[in-house]
Design a protein around this motif. Structure first.
Motif: not given
Length: 339
Positions: A220-231, A251-260
């Protein structure tokens, strides 16, 4: 993934809001300004040098306005085509083919998904490819990219990363060579990853020129970037965190939140699209060659978004500027053109 369930009265209001919005926006983009420019979105990015031992404190409310997006002014969303919704009723990821300019790949997030679906830009079905051994828990995104740093051949990356209850011990990224015309099966190579601070929900994946996955969390309201160093099996590294820009029409944020809910990187890795339920946001690198893993610090700008009921899929089109979105349950492909 289904968004968080709202109380019954709220869901009724939500349905009414969506009906009114969709009634006012026809496929011919009536009611939308065809000369609309990128809408500034307030954002203040912050980066994290190392993986935290405990979940990070949510960042402060953003106050710095984003600069206008480049390149070129975007037009209004237009209906590009319609695909057979029965093939991907819960479409959660979309990617443009790197083999054929008129081909889009789709994935569905239903439990047990084992296919990728190919459709033309008008929505006509072009391929149904079964991935041997794939039995997804919650397949939430799809990315196209090279098969590795030393292998430029095209691959598709299927992100089995959904975790609505934050209970999965590990997530899985499945890599397949992009199917050629006529292919009906594909064999996947799978890498399983853990998060540095424990399980978390995620619905967005990008892949850079090195062929390494980068997951963006759904919080909610934020996103963290998680990177792989190898496949390969191992732990992801948190390389940054950013607030999700507030949409200009929430329009929808108030009902289901703000997220990526989805993401895609441009072919050259200089720009990234983020999808939320109400918006499309573009992140632009500060300089050529900037690491994709540093995207949390890039400049953000809001772009036009179609009025979709549950937008979870976004991808750049082959020109690297225009983009396409899709929503669960609709079968519609919406495109925004940019010069």
């Amino acid at each position: 993934m289904r968004p968080p369930t709202a109380p019954v009265p709220c869901r009724m209001v939500l349905a009414l809001v969506l009906a009114l919005v969709l009634a006012g926006c026809s496929p011919g983009v009536e009611g939308l300004d065809p000369h609309a420019t990128a809408r500034p979105a307030p954002v203040a990015a912050s980066t994290t040098a190392a993986a935290p031992s405990t979940p990070p404190t949510p960042p402060a409310t953003p106050s710095t306005p984003a600069t206008p997006a480049t390149p070129g002014e975007p037009g209004a969303p237009e209906l590009l085509g319609s695909f057979d919704v029965g093939l991907a009723p819960e479409v959660s990821g979309i990617a443009a083919s790197r083999r054929e300019p008129d081909l889009l790949w789709l994935v569905d997030d239903a439990t047990g998904t084992s296919q990728v679906i190919g459709v033309r830009h008008d929505g006509t079905t072009a391929a149904e490819v079964t991935v041997d051994g794939l039995d997804a828990v919650n397949l939430e995104d799809l990315a196209a990219g090279p098969c590795g740093a030393g292998d430029p051949s095209p691959c598709l990356y299927l992100a089995d990363i959904g975790d609505n209850v934050a209970g999965r011990e590990a997530i899985a990224i499945h890599r397949i060579g992009e199917p050629a015309p006529g292919d009906t099966t594909a064999v996947a190579t799978t890498a399983r990853y853990t998060y540095p601070s424990g399980p978390v929900d995620a619905e967005a994946l990008v892949v850079g020129a090195d062929g390494l996955p980068i997951v963006l969390t759904k919080e909610e309201g934020t996103t963290r970037v998680m990177a792989a160093t190898a496949f390969a099996d191992g732990a992801l590294v948190q390389t940054g965190q950013m607030p999700v820009p507030q949409p200009s029409s929430p329009l929808l944020t108030g009902f289901v939140g703000l997220s990526v809910t989805g993401a895609d990187a441009s072919h050259d890795g200089s720009r990234v699209l983020l999808r939320t339920y109400d918006s499309v946001v573009e992140l632009t690198a500060p300089s050529p060659g900037a690491p994709l893993s540093d995207l949390a610090a890039w400049t953000a700008a809001e772009l036009p978004a179609a009025p979709e009921g549950q937008g979870e899929a976004v991808a750049y089109l082959p020109d690297g500027r225009s983009y396409v979105t899709a929503s669960e349950g609709s079968g519609s492909l919406w495109a925004v053109s940019r010069s």
